[in-house]
Design a protein around this motif. Sequence first.
Motif, PDB file in Angstrom:
ATOM      1  N   LYS A   2      34.922  -4.950  19.506  1.00  0.00           N
ATOM      2  CA  LYS A   2      35.259  -3.844  20.033  1.00  0.00           C
ATOM      3  C   LYS A   2      35.175  -3.560  20.748  1.00  0.00           C
ATOM      4  O   LYS A   2      35.873  -2.224  21.212  1.00  0.00           O
ATOM      5  N   THR A   3      36.047  -4.207  22.070  1.00  0.00           N
ATOM      6  CA  THR A   3      36.691  -4.488  22.745  1.00  0.00           C
ATOM      7  C   THR A   3      38.433  -4.480  22.646  1.00  0.00           C
ATOM      8  O   THR A   3      39.293  -3.160  23.077  1.00  0.00           O
ATOM      9  N   HIS A   4      38.593  -4.402  21.532  1.00  0.00           N
ATOM     10  CA  HIS A   4      40.112  -4.517  20.710  1.00  0.00           C
ATOM     11  C   HIS A   4      40.537  -2.856  20.730  1.00  0.00           C
ATOM     12  O   HIS A   4      41.173  -2.227  20.720  1.00  0.00           O
ATOM     13  N   THR A   5      38.770  -3.049  20.220  1.00  0.00           N
ATOM     14  CA  THR A   5      39.023  -0.903  19.154  1.00  0.00           C
ATOM     15  C   THR A   5      39.495   0.095  20.797  1.00  0.00           C
ATOM     16  O   THR A   5      40.368   0.737  20.670  1.00  0.00           O
ATOM     17  N   HIS A   6      38.568  -0.289  21.158  1.00  0.00           N
ATOM     18  CA  HIS A   6      38.442   0.512  23.328  1.00  0.00           C
ATOM     19  C   HIS A   6      39.954   0.472  23.983  1.00  0.00           C
ATOM     20  O   HIS A   6      40.385   1.166  24.242  1.00  0.00           O
ATOM     21  N   GLN A   7      40.193  -0.637  23.550  1.00  0.00           N
ATOM     22  CA  GLN A   7      42.292  -0.688  23.900  1.00  0.00           C
ATOM     23  C   GLN A   7      43.472   0.230  23.091  1.00  0.00           C
ATOM     24  O   GLN A   7      43.853   0.156  23.664  1.00  0.00           O
ATOM     25  N   GLU A   8      43.027   0.024  21.666  1.00  0.00           N
ATOM     26  CA  GLU A   8      43.388   0.568  20.830  1.00  0.00           C
ATOM     27  C   GLU A   8      43.197   1.631  21.415  1.00  0.00           C
ATOM     28  O   GLU A   8      44.355   2.990  21.873  1.00  0.00           O
ATOM     29  N   CYS A   9      42.261   2.745  21.893  1.00  0.00           N
ATOM     30  CA  CYS A   9      41.949   4.362  21.978  1.00  0.00           C
ATOM     31  C   CYS A   9      42.359   4.203  23.129  1.00  0.00           C
ATOM     32  O   CYS A   9      42.931   5.359  23.725  1.00  0.00           O
ATOM     33  N   LEU A  10      42.594   3.673  24.057  1.00  0.00           N
ATOM     34  CA  LEU A  10      43.161   3.926  25.581  1.00  0.00           C
ATOM     35  C   LEU A  10      44.426   3.663  25.647  1.00  0.00           C
ATOM     36  O   LEU A  10      45.663   4.882  26.139  1.00  0.00           O
ATOM     37  N   LYS A  11      45.478   3.182  23.904  1.00  0.00           N
ATOM     38  CA  LYS A  11      47.233   3.481  24.423  1.00  0.00           C
ATOM     39  C   LYS A  11      47.054   4.401  24.160  1.00  0.00           C
ATOM     40  O   LYS A  11      48.238   5.007  23.763  1.00  0.00           O
ATOM     41  N   GLN A  13      45.207   7.386  24.374  1.00  0.00           N
ATOM     42  CA  GLN A  13      45.176   7.902  25.232  1.00  0.00           C
ATOM     43  C   GLN A  13      45.731   8.095  25.584  1.00  0.00           C
ATOM     44  O   GLN A  13      46.891   9.026  26.352  1.00  0.00           O
TER      45      GLN A  13
END
Length: 363
Positions: A2-11, A13
């Motif tokens: 989940k953290t990895h997915t959130h990280q990718e989303c932030l990148k 954005q």
Amino acid sequence: MKTHTHQECLKKQREAVKHRLKKLAARQSDITKKASLIRESIIQKYQEIQAALDEDLRTTLSHLDMEERAAVAALDGLMERSCSVIQDIEQDLSRLTVAMDQTETEPDTMSIFSYPEQQDMGTVDRVLDLLNRTDPNSVRLDEAKAEQILCLTGNMLLLIRSQTPIIKTLLKSYSSEVTLDPETAHPKLIVSPQGETATFTDTWQQLPDLPGRFDTTLNVISLQGFSFGRHYWEIDVTGKTYWELGVTYPTIPRKGTTEACWLGRGHESWCVEFFDGEYTAWHGGVPHQLPFTKRFCRIGVLCSFPAGLVTFLAADDMTPLFSFCAAAFSDCLHLALCPGHDHNGINAKPIVICNASSPSTDR
């Protein structure tokens, strides 16, 4: 995971914002270049106008110079003839003096009578002829033509003045008729029957408490709203010591003491304020002190929907005061006025909309 997915989303954005930032910077550069090109084109046109005027001035003056030279040359000829006659008379006088001297030393000599009388009469005739032919008033400039030239240049000046300042001619073409909406006016404001003036009164009028009526700030807005084109208004603030004027979305808060009810204090409105001898431009609660001390009599307001601009100027001499760029307006705009309190009579005069004689279409 989940953290990895959130990280990718932030990148993603971040990249999107970076891309937008790049686009904004490119747009800024593009606007600067376009403004520079427009500025250079305007300067070139003014230089061409100046060159055309300079050339016309040179041609006009060269005609005057040529006519002056001709008149001066004619007078030179007449003066030369006069000098020649004077010289001849001087020689005759000299000969006569010599003859008279000889007569005094030789009294028996009859040389004094040897001076031909007909020569004396010839000189008289020559002088009379000269005087008749050398009348100074016979040589003159064509003053009637000169007056016509002055008349034409005067007409040219009137034409130029009628078209300048060019910005005035342009903005006047954007004039739009507006009337104030009495149902939005604060109870201490009197709106004229024609809807062109707003005047403060110290008496709280018993008016219906309508949803659109301002109940704290001394504001009133126009009945008409505009959502496209370009629109220009002039407001007469002669003799006033305090006023606010500008434009607003219809969503501006009308009730209570919230700051957003004041013109320019929220994001729904833009205004210029005159108070205590100082001018301030307002939007979003951010003040912009303006470097003017002169008390202007008329304030112009221009709304340009294509450019998302709200521009204020001193309509007395078309001095630009301040421009806001909203990029794109999200709603229709209404003219908004605040005549302010009377301040013990020193600010009692009304604020007046100077409508054009006939409304113009959107441009």
